[in-house]
Design a protein around this motif. Structure first.
Motif, short mmCIF file in Angstrom:
data_model
loop_
_atom_site.label_atom_id
_atom_site.label_comp_id
_atom_site.label_asym_id
_atom_site.label_seq_id
_atom_site.Cartn_x
_atom_site.Cartn_y
_atom_site.Cartn_z
N MET A 6 0.81 -1.22 0.00
CA MET A 6 0.00 0.00 0.00
C MET A 6 0.84 1.25 0.00
O MET A 6 1.71 1.43 0.85
CB MET A 6 -0.91 0.00 1.23
CG MET A 6 -1.99 -1.08 1.14
SD MET A 6 -2.86 -1.24 2.70
CE MET A 6 -1.70 -2.20 3.64
N VAL A 7 0.56 2.13 -0.94
CA VAL A 7 1.20 3.44 -0.98
C VAL A 7 0.37 4.35 -0.08
O VAL A 7 -0.83 4.50 -0.28
CB VAL A 7 1.24 3.99 -2.41
CG1 VAL A 7 1.80 5.41 -2.42
CG2 VAL A 7 2.06 3.08 -3.31
N LYS A 8 1.03 4.93 0.93
CA LYS A 8 0.31 5.79 1.87
C LYS A 8 0.11 7.18 1.28
O LYS A 8 0.93 7.66 0.48
CB LYS A 8 1.08 5.88 3.19
CG LYS A 8 1.14 4.56 3.96
CD LYS A 8 -0.27 4.06 4.27
CE LYS A 8 -0.27 2.85 5.18
NZ LYS A 8 0.19 3.13 6.53
N GLY A 45 -4.51 2.86 -8.36
CA GLY A 45 -4.35 4.08 -7.57
C GLY A 45 -5.72 4.56 -7.11
O GLY A 45 -6.73 4.25 -7.74
N LEU A 46 -5.75 5.29 -5.99
CA LEU A 46 -7.04 5.72 -5.45
C LEU A 46 -7.17 7.24 -5.47
O LEU A 46 -6.18 7.96 -5.28
CB LEU A 46 -7.19 5.23 -4.01
CG LEU A 46 -7.03 3.73 -3.77
CD1 LEU A 46 -7.24 3.43 -2.29
CD2 LEU A 46 -7.99 2.92 -4.62
N HIS A 47 -8.39 7.71 -5.68
CA HIS A 47 -8.67 9.13 -5.60
C HIS A 47 -8.49 9.60 -4.15
O HIS A 47 -8.54 8.79 -3.22
CB HIS A 47 -10.12 9.41 -6.03
CG HIS A 47 -10.30 9.47 -7.52
ND1 HIS A 47 -9.93 10.57 -8.26
CD2 HIS A 47 -10.81 8.59 -8.41
CE1 HIS A 47 -10.20 10.36 -9.53
NE2 HIS A 47 -10.72 9.15 -9.66
N GLU A 71 -5.78 12.00 9.72
CA GLU A 71 -4.67 11.04 9.75
C GLU A 71 -4.21 10.70 8.32
O GLU A 71 -4.16 9.53 7.94
CB GLU A 71 -5.05 9.73 10.45
CG GLU A 71 -5.73 9.85 11.78
CD GLU A 71 -7.22 9.54 11.67
OE1 GLU A 71 -7.58 8.72 10.82
OE2 GLU A 71 -8.00 10.14 12.39
N THR A 72 -3.90 11.74 7.54
CA THR A 72 -3.49 11.56 6.15
C THR A 72 -2.50 10.42 5.97
O THR A 72 -2.63 9.60 5.07
CB THR A 72 -2.86 12.87 5.62
OG1 THR A 72 -3.84 13.89 5.72
CG2 THR A 72 -2.39 12.73 4.20
N ARG A 73 -1.51 10.35 6.87
CA ARG A 73 -0.44 9.36 6.71
C ARG A 73 -0.95 7.93 6.77
O ARG A 73 -0.29 7.02 6.29
CB ARG A 73 0.60 9.54 7.81
CG ARG A 73 1.40 10.83 7.68
CD ARG A 73 2.53 10.78 8.68
NE ARG A 73 3.12 9.44 8.66
CZ ARG A 73 3.80 8.92 9.65
NH1 ARG A 73 3.98 9.60 10.75
NH2 ARG A 73 4.33 7.72 9.57
N GLU A 74 -2.11 7.74 7.41
CA GLU A 74 -2.63 6.38 7.53
C GLU A 74 -3.54 5.99 6.37
O GLU A 74 -3.96 4.85 6.26
CB GLU A 74 -3.39 6.21 8.86
CG GLU A 74 -2.50 6.32 10.09
CD GLU A 74 -1.32 5.36 10.03
OE1 GLU A 74 -1.53 4.19 9.65
OE2 GLU A 74 -0.20 5.79 10.35
N GLY A 103 6.99 14.51 -2.04
CA GLY A 103 7.79 14.66 -0.82
C GLY A 103 8.06 13.31 -0.19
O GLY A 103 7.96 12.27 -0.84
N PRO A 104 8.41 13.33 1.11
CA PRO A 104 8.61 12.07 1.83
C PRO A 104 7.33 11.25 1.82
O PRO A 104 6.24 11.81 1.91
CB PRO A 104 8.95 12.52 3.25
CG PRO A 104 9.26 13.96 3.17
CD PRO A 104 8.57 14.50 1.96
N SER A 105 7.46 9.92 1.70
CA SER A 105 6.26 9.08 1.68
C SER A 105 6.58 7.70 2.21
O SER A 105 7.73 7.40 2.51
CB SER A 105 5.70 8.99 0.26
OG SER A 105 6.54 8.20 -0.54
N GLU A 106 5.55 6.89 2.32
CA GLU A 106 5.72 5.58 2.94
C GLU A 106 4.94 4.52 2.17
O GLU A 106 3.85 4.80 1.67
CB GLU A 106 5.18 5.65 4.38
CG GLU A 106 5.93 4.76 5.34
CD GLU A 106 5.52 5.06 6.79
OE1 GLU A 106 6.28 5.76 7.48
OE2 GLU A 106 4.44 4.61 7.20
N ILE A 107 5.51 3.32 2.11
CA ILE A 107 4.81 2.19 1.50
C ILE A 107 4.73 1.08 2.53
O ILE A 107 5.73 0.78 3.19
CB ILE A 107 5.53 1.70 0.22
CG1 ILE A 107 5.44 2.77 -0.87
CG2 ILE A 107 4.93 0.38 -0.27
CD1 ILE A 107 6.08 2.37 -2.20
#
Lengths: 140, 420
Positions: A6-8, A45-47, A71-74, A103-107
């Motif tokens: 999952m791409v956060k 990808g999700l809207h 909680e955008t990051r979640e 920018g910085p991101s998390e998978i």
């Protein structure tokens, strides 16, 4: 084993900022590598969550909540389904992914349940009920 | 990163890069055994260097550059440089100071072609099918000799010897590391697909749970099929085989009972069928048909599997379509087993008498004389036609021929149901 990758979400993705041509190209190349390695089963990808809904459960009550959510990051902005040998292989492939955001991101990588994982919990009664449901579905 | 983690990361990187590495090196040094050794040497270098320097950003290119340096050193030492130079041109000289970037660029070029040519080489018809399968699993799948031995219920020494001999045969035959074109291509591709399906069936016919290696073979074969489909996107039979494997694999969780006995397709719990694999299989089948391959042997078998996959329950199975597909399959790929299955399909579609008529036509086939499913099927047709005494004789004969205890019990029960 199967994993969901999952791409956060980030502030940018939640703001609906679309990826650049360069990023789309890099992602396309990465996806092609995944396909050519025979591990990619699906991916989308999700809207932004502003177009999403949540349904909250509490006993018999159901409350519909409109996005955007905190909680955008979640939040999840996109996902893949991969078939890999083990978690280490999934990690190695994720490391090769171009940064999916500006920018910085998390998978995040999570193992997917398979029928065998449910073992005895998937009783013949539950299975039978599912069969009946399928029958009903096809009679429509 | 702890040393242990680095170690595991290196092993994983190597597993991912291995096939591409060997493919590129084999094309260069024209020797698949040497290519494998060079790749292995590169792994050894990585194991000593990466814990100090960290895993490089382009690990595949790093490994390739290291392997190439080893190749050059080796050729110098063995004084074969001059001869090899003539063979491979200026390639090595140009890359004497090859930077990682150069190697990376080189790896991107024709990468698919190199991997495909390695697959074609490992599956060359000069090798026996078992040798092809072992070599493919070793070179492309990256399985250890021990894993391959367990998969084929053989011992390690036998498999090791089989692989060594296969490499030697390829060397002696002076095979070119090219993707075949033109007329040759179809025949060579058939040889590749045969091996992939052989690997799949080794996994599929195993009873689940006993040895995880064998079900894992199905996954490996599916992965190989997907890789080949990616590399050869216009070959209908590649998609036919992929479709067949994905749909068959979708039933893996449903086809064995907890006691290990197998469950016939009409009695499987369809909620345990893997819908994702079914969708992938149906999509691959559609692709095969779009490419004009609906009459290929694999596409036809996939179409048969798809008939079952599309039915939400056993009663809804489109037996008329299945009967028609078997009629076509019999023309394309004649075999006694296809004949028998065709008779069963016709009996389901048009009634037991239709099945009896077809089964009597093939009753004399030598290959089926001691084949338990033959009298079992005939017994079923007779039973459904109300000819219980004749049916009992067939069920008893089938039970006598069967080597599987559970199947024997089942057939004897059916015989008993016929009354006396």
């Amino acid at each position: 084993m199967r994993v969901m990758v999952m791409v956060k979400a980030t502030k940018d993705s939640e703001a609906g900022i679309m990826p650049s041509t360069e990023l789309l190209e890099a992602m396309g190349k990465f996806n092609e590598e995944l396909v050519n390695a025979g591990i990619m089963l699906a991916g989308e990808g999700l809207h932004p969550s502003s177009k999403g809904k949540r349904v909250a459960f509490d006993g018999p009550a159901r409350a519909v909540i409109d996005g955007p959510f905190a909680e955008t990051r979640e939040l999840v902005a996109g996902f893949w389904l991969w078939e890999v040998k083990d978690m280490a292989e999934a990690v190695e492939w994720v490391k090769r992914c171009p940064n999916p955001m500006l920018g910085p991101s998390e998978i995040e990588i999570r193992q997917v349940f398979e029928a065998a994982d449910f073992g005895e919990a998937l009783t013949p009664e539950i299975a039978e009920a599912e069969d009946r449901l399928r029958e009903k579905l096809t009679k429509r | 990163m702890a040393a242990n983690d680095t170690h595991q990361a290196i092993e994983t990187v190597f597993r991912i890069e291995r096939a591409r590495l060997i493919a590129g090196l084999a094309r260069m040094v024209r020797d698949v055994g040497l290519a494998e050794e060079l790749a292995q040497d590169a792994l050894v270098s990585a194991l000593s260097e990466w814990p100090k320097t960290g895993v490089p950003i382009h690990p595949g290119a790093w490994l390739m550059a290291a392997a190439k340096r080893r190749a050059i050193d080796g050729f110098r030492r063995s004084k074969m440089l001059a001869r090899k130079h003539a063979e491979i041109g200026q390639d090595f000289e140009d890359q004497r100071d090859s930077s990682i970037e150069d190697a990376e660029a080189a790896m991107d070029d024709d990468l698919g072609d190199e991997l495909l040519s390695l697959i074609f080489t490992a599956c060359h018809p000069v090798l026996a099918p078992e040798a092809r399968a072992a070599l493919t699993l070793r070179l492309i799948g990256g399985l250890t000799t021990d894993e391959i031995a367990r998969a084929f219920l053989s011992n390690e020494a036998t498999i090791a010897q089989r692989i060594v001999r296969a490499k030697k045969t390829i060397g002696n035959a002076g095979l070119t590391y090219e993707v075949p074109r033109g007329k040759d291509r179809g025949m060579r591709l058939a040889s590749v697909l045969e091996v992939v399906y052989l690997i799949f069936n080794e996994g599929y016919s195993a009873t689940a749970g006993e040895d995880l290696i064998r079900p894992a073979l199905c996954a490996e074969a599916q992965r190989l099929g997907r890789i080949i489909a990616g590399l050869a996107p216009n070959e209908p039979e590649v998609f036919g085989l992929l479709a067949l494997m994905e749909i068959q694999a979708s039933r893996l969780a449903a086809r064995t009972a907890p006691d290990g006995s197998s469950i016939p397709i009409t009695e499987q719990n369809r909620s345990r069928w893997d819908q994702l694999l079914i969708r992938r299989g149906l999509a691959a089948l559609e692709r095969a048909e779009t490419l004009g391959g609906s009459h290929g042997p694999y596409a036809l078998q996939a179409a048969l599997a798809a008939c079952h996959a599309r039915a939400r329950n056993a009663d809804e199975t489109n037996w008329k379509k299945i009967a028609g597909l078997y009629d076509t399959l019999r023309d394309v790929m004649p075999s006694p087993v296809v004949d028998l299955n065709r008779a069963v399909a016709h009996s389901m579609a048009f009634g037991p008498e239709a099945g009896l008529k077809l089964i009597d036509e093939i009753a004399e086939a030598a290959a089926l004389r001691n084949y338990a499913p033959m009298p079992a099927a005939k017994g079923d047709f007779l039973f459904r036609a109300g000819r219980f005494t004749d049916a009992r004789i067939e069920f008893e004969r089938a039970a006598e021929l069967s080597r599987n205890v559970r199947e024997k019990e089942f057939l004897l029960k059916r015989a008993a149901d016929c009354g006396s």
